[in-house]
Design a protein around this motif. Structure first.
Motif, PDB file in Angstrom:
ATOM      1  N   PRO A 194       0.942  -1.402  -0.207  1.00  0.00           N
ATOM      2  CA  PRO A 194       0.123   0.066   0.032  1.00  0.00           C
ATOM      3  C   PRO A 194       0.823   1.082  -0.084  1.00  0.00           C
ATOM      4  O   PRO A 194       0.593   2.364  -0.673  1.00  0.00           O
ATOM      5  N   GLU A 195       1.935   1.356   0.655  1.00  0.00           N
ATOM      6  CA  GLU A 195       2.840   2.407   0.796  1.00  0.00           C
ATOM      7  C   GLU A 195       3.311   2.927  -0.593  1.00  0.00           C
ATOM      8  O   GLU A 195       3.218   3.864  -1.278  1.00  0.00           O
ATOM      9  N   ARG A 196       3.799   1.824  -1.400  1.00  0.00           N
ATOM     10  CA  ARG A 196       4.196   2.047  -2.792  1.00  0.00           C
ATOM     11  C   ARG A 196       2.999   2.342  -3.450  1.00  0.00           C
ATOM     12  O   ARG A 196       3.178   3.601  -4.309  1.00  0.00           O
ATOM     13  N   THR A 197       1.872   2.200  -3.580  1.00  0.00           N
ATOM     14  CA  THR A 197       0.595   2.512  -4.478  1.00  0.00           C
ATOM     15  C   THR A 197       0.159   3.911  -4.106  1.00  0.00           C
ATOM     16  O   THR A 197       0.003   4.636  -4.883  1.00  0.00           O
ATOM     17  N   SER A 198       0.488   4.319  -2.696  1.00  0.00           N
ATOM     18  CA  SER A 198       0.287   5.600  -2.480  1.00  0.00           C
ATOM     19  C   SER A 198       0.978   6.639  -2.656  1.00  0.00           C
ATOM     20  O   SER A 198       0.939   7.826  -3.195  1.00  0.00           O
ATOM     21  N   GLU A 199       2.191   6.352  -2.777  1.00  0.00           N
ATOM     22  CA  GLU A 199       3.381   7.115  -3.685  1.00  0.00           C
ATOM     23  C   GLU A 199       3.066   7.251  -4.839  1.00  0.00           C
ATOM     24  O   GLU A 199       3.061   8.482  -5.372  1.00  0.00           O
ATOM     25  N   ILE A 200       2.709   6.253  -5.724  1.00  0.00           N
ATOM     26  CA  ILE A 200       2.498   6.484  -6.951  1.00  0.00           C
ATOM     27  C   ILE A 200       1.146   7.369  -7.212  1.00  0.00           C
ATOM     28  O   ILE A 200       1.293   8.243  -7.914  1.00  0.00           O
ATOM     29  N   LEU A 201       0.127   7.275  -6.397  1.00  0.00           N
ATOM     30  CA  LEU A 201      -1.104   8.083  -6.514  1.00  0.00           C
ATOM     31  C   LEU A 201      -0.710   9.398  -6.287  1.00  0.00           C
ATOM     32  O   LEU A 201      -1.537  10.295  -6.725  1.00  0.00           O
ATOM     33  N   ALA A 202       0.046   9.700  -5.269  1.00  0.00           N
ATOM     34  CA  ALA A 202       0.388  10.764  -4.926  1.00  0.00           C
ATOM     35  C   ALA A 202       1.067  11.757  -5.939  1.00  0.00           C
ATOM     36  O   ALA A 202       1.205  12.986  -5.921  1.00  0.00           O
ATOM     37  N   ILE A 203       1.434  11.137  -6.914  1.00  0.00           N
ATOM     38  CA  ILE A 203       2.380  11.765  -8.169  1.00  0.00           C
ATOM     39  C   ILE A 203       1.049  11.918  -9.101  1.00  0.00           C
ATOM     40  O   ILE A 203       1.016  12.979  -9.689  1.00  0.00           O
ATOM     41  N   VAL A 204       0.428  10.927  -9.415  1.00  0.00           N
ATOM     42  CA  VAL A 204      -0.485  10.833 -10.690  1.00  0.00           C
ATOM     43  C   VAL A 204      -1.678  11.712 -10.547  1.00  0.00           C
ATOM     44  O   VAL A 204      -2.093  12.213 -11.351  1.00  0.00           O
ATOM     45  N   LYS A 205      -2.322  11.857  -9.069  1.00  0.00           N
ATOM     46  CA  LYS A 205      -3.385  12.287  -8.999  1.00  0.00           C
ATOM     47  C   LYS A 205      -3.383  13.865  -9.205  1.00  0.00           C
ATOM     48  O   LYS A 205      -4.048  14.331  -9.982  1.00  0.00           O
ATOM     49  N   PRO A 206      -2.361  14.486  -8.537  1.00  0.00           N
ATOM     50  CA  PRO A 206      -2.239  15.908  -8.537  1.00  0.00           C
ATOM     51  C   PRO A 206      -1.749  16.128 -10.037  1.00  0.00           C
ATOM     52  O   PRO A 206      -2.124  17.340 -10.723  1.00  0.00           O
ATOM     53  N   LYS A 207      -1.274  15.385 -10.781  1.00  0.00           N
ATOM     54  CA  LYS A 207      -0.651  15.459 -12.163  1.00  0.00           C
ATOM     55  C   LYS A 207      -2.011  15.665 -13.055  1.00  0.00           C
ATOM     56  O   LYS A 207      -1.915  16.612 -13.928  1.00  0.00           O
ATOM     57  N   PHE A 208      -3.089  14.900 -12.657  1.00  0.00           N
ATOM     58  CA  PHE A 208      -3.903  14.863 -13.651  1.00  0.00           C
ATOM     59  C   PHE A 208      -4.947  15.889 -13.272  1.00  0.00           C
ATOM     60  O   PHE A 208      -5.407  16.730 -14.232  1.00  0.00           O
ATOM     61  N   ILE A 209      -5.096  16.067 -12.018  1.00  0.00           N
ATOM     62  CA  ILE A 209      -5.676  17.394 -11.537  1.00  0.00           C
ATOM     63  C   ILE A 209      -5.518  18.819 -12.231  1.00  0.00           C
ATOM     64  O   ILE A 209      -6.287  19.503 -12.611  1.00  0.00           O
ATOM     65  N   HIS A 210      -4.039  18.842 -12.425  1.00  0.00           N
ATOM     66  CA  HIS A 210      -3.504  20.214 -12.783  1.00  0.00           C
ATOM     67  C   HIS A 210      -3.476  20.120 -14.339  1.00  0.00           C
ATOM     68  O   HIS A 210      -2.816  21.021 -14.872  1.00  0.00           O
ATOM     69  N   HIS A 211      -3.565  19.087 -15.068  1.00  0.00           N
ATOM     70  CA  HIS A 211      -3.436  19.004 -16.474  1.00  0.00           C
ATOM     71  C   HIS A 211      -4.146  19.794 -17.433  1.00  0.00           C
ATOM     72  O   HIS A 211      -5.306  19.869 -17.170  1.00  0.00           O
ATOM     73  N   PRO A 212      -3.294  20.808 -18.129  1.00  0.00           N
ATOM     74  CA  PRO A 212      -4.043  21.713 -18.840  1.00  0.00           C
ATOM     75  C   PRO A 212      -5.148  21.119 -19.668  1.00  0.00           C
ATOM     76  O   PRO A 212      -6.445  21.599 -19.988  1.00  0.00           O
ATOM     77  N   LYS A 213      -4.718  19.951 -20.293  1.00  0.00           N
ATOM     78  CA  LYS A 213      -5.915  19.430 -21.296  1.00  0.00           C
ATOM     79  C   LYS A 213      -7.092  18.760 -20.619  1.00  0.00           C
ATOM     80  O   LYS A 213      -8.202  18.827 -21.012  1.00  0.00           O
ATOM     81  N   ALA A 214      -6.951  18.543 -19.312  1.00  0.00           N
ATOM     82  CA  ALA A 214      -8.134  17.986 -18.571  1.00  0.00           C
ATOM     83  C   ALA A 214      -9.239  19.116 -18.574  1.00  0.00           C
ATOM     84  O   ALA A 214     -10.502  18.908 -18.562  1.00  0.00           O
ATOM     85  N   LYS A 215      -9.001  20.464 -18.212  1.00  0.00           N
ATOM     86  CA  LYS A 215      -9.610  21.576 -18.315  1.00  0.00           C
ATOM     87  C   LYS A 215     -10.377  21.793 -19.601  1.00  0.00           C
ATOM     88  O   LYS A 215     -11.597  22.018 -19.687  1.00  0.00           O
ATOM     89  N   GLU A 216      -9.446  21.572 -20.658  1.00  0.00           N
ATOM     90  CA  GLU A 216     -10.290  21.775 -21.906  1.00  0.00           C
ATOM     91  C   GLU A 216     -11.187  20.688 -22.288  1.00  0.00           C
ATOM     92  O   GLU A 216     -12.179  20.846 -23.006  1.00  0.00           O
ATOM     93  N   HIS A 217     -10.959  19.504 -21.914  1.00  0.00           N
ATOM     94  CA  HIS A 217     -11.940  18.353 -22.066  1.00  0.00           C
ATOM     95  C   HIS A 217     -13.264  18.645 -21.220  1.00  0.00           C
ATOM     96  O   HIS A 217     -14.333  18.250 -21.635  1.00  0.00           O
ATOM     97  N   ILE A 218     -13.089  19.086 -20.447  1.00  0.00           N
ATOM     98  CA  ILE A 218     -14.349  19.380 -19.225  1.00  0.00           C
ATOM     99  C   ILE A 218     -15.044  20.404 -19.811  1.00  0.00           C
ATOM    100  O   ILE A 218     -16.241  20.373 -20.101  1.00  0.00           O
ATOM    101  N   LYS A 219     -14.581  21.504 -20.277  1.00  0.00           N
ATOM    102  CA  LYS A 219     -15.300  22.671 -21.274  1.00  0.00           C
ATOM    103  C   LYS A 219     -15.945  21.929 -22.248  1.00  0.00           C
ATOM    104  O   LYS A 219     -17.253  21.840 -22.480  1.00  0.00           O
TER     105      LYS A 219
END
Ligand code: FE2
Length: 303
Positions: free
Chosen positions: A61-86
Motif C-alpha cells: 500500500p505504501e508504494r501505491t500511495s506514492e504512485i497515486l500521490a504523483i499521478v493524482k495531482p498531475k491529472f488534476i492540474h493537467h491543462p488538457k483536463a480543463k479543456e476536455h471538461i469544457k
C-alpha cells in the motif's frame, strides 16, 4: 426522485430538477471520452508495467500511495483536463458563459481493506455541502474503466432533505486547505484528519448505485448523501469527478435545500469559467465569504 437518462432538457430546467434531488445520466460524449482517455493514459503509465486495475495485488500500500500521490495531482492540474471538461460541458448542454467548474479529481477505490485512507480515502456517507460547497453545486461523476454495482458509488436518497446529526459545524474549508489536504499521502494506514461525518446511526438503504459506461457521467446535487460503495469486485475502481455551479444560481442563491449543513468557509473560490478559466466575479464570491477565509493564509483561491 427522478432519474433522467440522456435527457435533452434545457440546463436551466435540469438544474431545477437537480435541486429537487434528481439524477441525470449522460452517455459518453467525445469530450468525456477524451477526459477519460487522458486519465487512463496517466494511470497506466504510472503503474507500468502493472495493470492499474490489479496492481494492488503486487504492490505494498505504501508504494501505491506514492504512485497515486504523483499521478493524482498531475491529472488534476493537467491543462488538457480543463479543456476536455469544457468540451464535455458544452456537449451536455451547459451554458458555458455562465458555467464554472472546479478541477477534476481522480479517485480510486481499492477492493477489500487495501489502502482505505489518505490519498485513496474511502468516502463515508456525506454530503458535499458539509464540506463548504454552495447549495447550487452540482457533482459530476464518471467511471474510467468498466464498473459494476460491486465497485461504484452510492447515493442515499432517503436522506434528501432529511436532516442527519453531523460534524459539519467543525469543518471549515479554508482551515482544511491550510492544514490537512496536502498531507493526504501520509495517511496510508489511518486517517486522523477531521472530516464531517454522520454523528448518529444512519440507514444507508435504500441506496442507489448507478452503473454507467466508461466516460458516461452522472450529475447530482452536492446536497445528496453519497458514499464510496464497498468494493467487492476484486479490481480497483478508478473514477473522475468534478463540480459545477451556474452564475445565475450563485448570484440568486438558488440551490438545493440545506437539510443539516453547519460548516463555515466556502469553496466558491475554486470554480473556473468554462470559457476562459477565470474565477467567479468578485461580487458573486462575496455573497458566500463569511470572513473565515482571511484566518487561514494558505487558502489558495478565495479572495
Ligand atoms: Fe462527495
Amino acid at each position: 426522485m427522478n432519474i433522467y437518462v440522456d435527457s435533452k432538457m434545457s440546463d436551466d430546467k435540469r438544474r431545477g430538477e437537480l435541486y429537487r434531488g434528481a439524477i441525470f445520466i449522460h452517455l459518453p460524449s467525445p469530450g468525456a471520452l477524451k477526459l477519460c482517455r487522458l486519465a487512463q493514459d496517466m494511470v497506466e503509465e504510472a503503474f507500468y508495467p502493472l495493470n492499474p486495475l490489479t496492481a494492488h495485488e503486487n504492490l505494498p500500500p505504501e508504494r501505491t500511495s506514492e504512485i497515486l500521490a504523483i499521478v493524482k495531482p498531475k491529472f488534476i492540474h493537467h491543462p488538457k483536463a480543463k479543456e476536455h471538461i469544457k468540451e464535455m460541458l458544452h456537449e451536455a448542454g451547459c451554458e458555458l458563459e455562465k458555467t464554472y467548474f472546479d478541477v477534476p479529481r481522480l479517485r480510486t477505490a481499492f477492493p477489500g481493506d487495501y489502502l482505505k485512507s489518505g490519498i485513496a480515502y474511502a468516502f463515508h456517507a456525506h454530503r458535499d455541502t458539509w464540506y463548504s460547497a454552495p447549495l447550487c453545486q452540482v457533482n459530476w461523476w464518471m467511471p474510467m474503466y468498466e464498473v459494476g454495482s460491486d465497485n461504484c458509488m452510492a447515493l442515499h436518497p432517503g436522506y434528501w432533505n432529511r436532516p442527519i446529526k453531523n460534524g459539519s459545524a467543525n469543518y471549515n474549508y479554508h482551515k482544511w486547505n491550510a492544514e490537512s489536504r496536502h498531507n493526504a499521502a501520509q495517511h496510508v494506514k489511518g486517517d486522523t484528519r477531521i472530516q464531517p461525518r454522520p454523528e448518529e446511526s444512519i440507514d444507508l438503504e435504500p441506496e442507489v448505485r448507478m452503473v454507467c459506461p466508461v466516460a458516461g457521467a452522472y450529475q447530482f446535487s452536492a446536497a445528496h448523501l453519497h458514499s464510496t460503495a464497498t468494493n467487492t469486485s476484486g479490481v480497483t475502481r478508478y473514477s473522475i469527478d468534478f463540480r459545477t455551479v451556474h452564475l445565475d444560481d450563485v448570484m440568486n442563491r438558488i440551490g438545493a435545500p440545506n437539510a443539516d449543513s453547519a460548516c463555515t468557509g466556502t469553496t466558491i473560490g475554486d470554480y473556473l469559467s468554462a470559457v476562459d478559466s477565470s474565477h467567479l466575479p468578485k461580487e458573486a464570491m462575496a455573497l458566500y465569504l463569511d470572513g473565515t477565509e482571511s484566518e487561514y493564509s494558505l487558502s489558495p483561491t478565495v479572495g
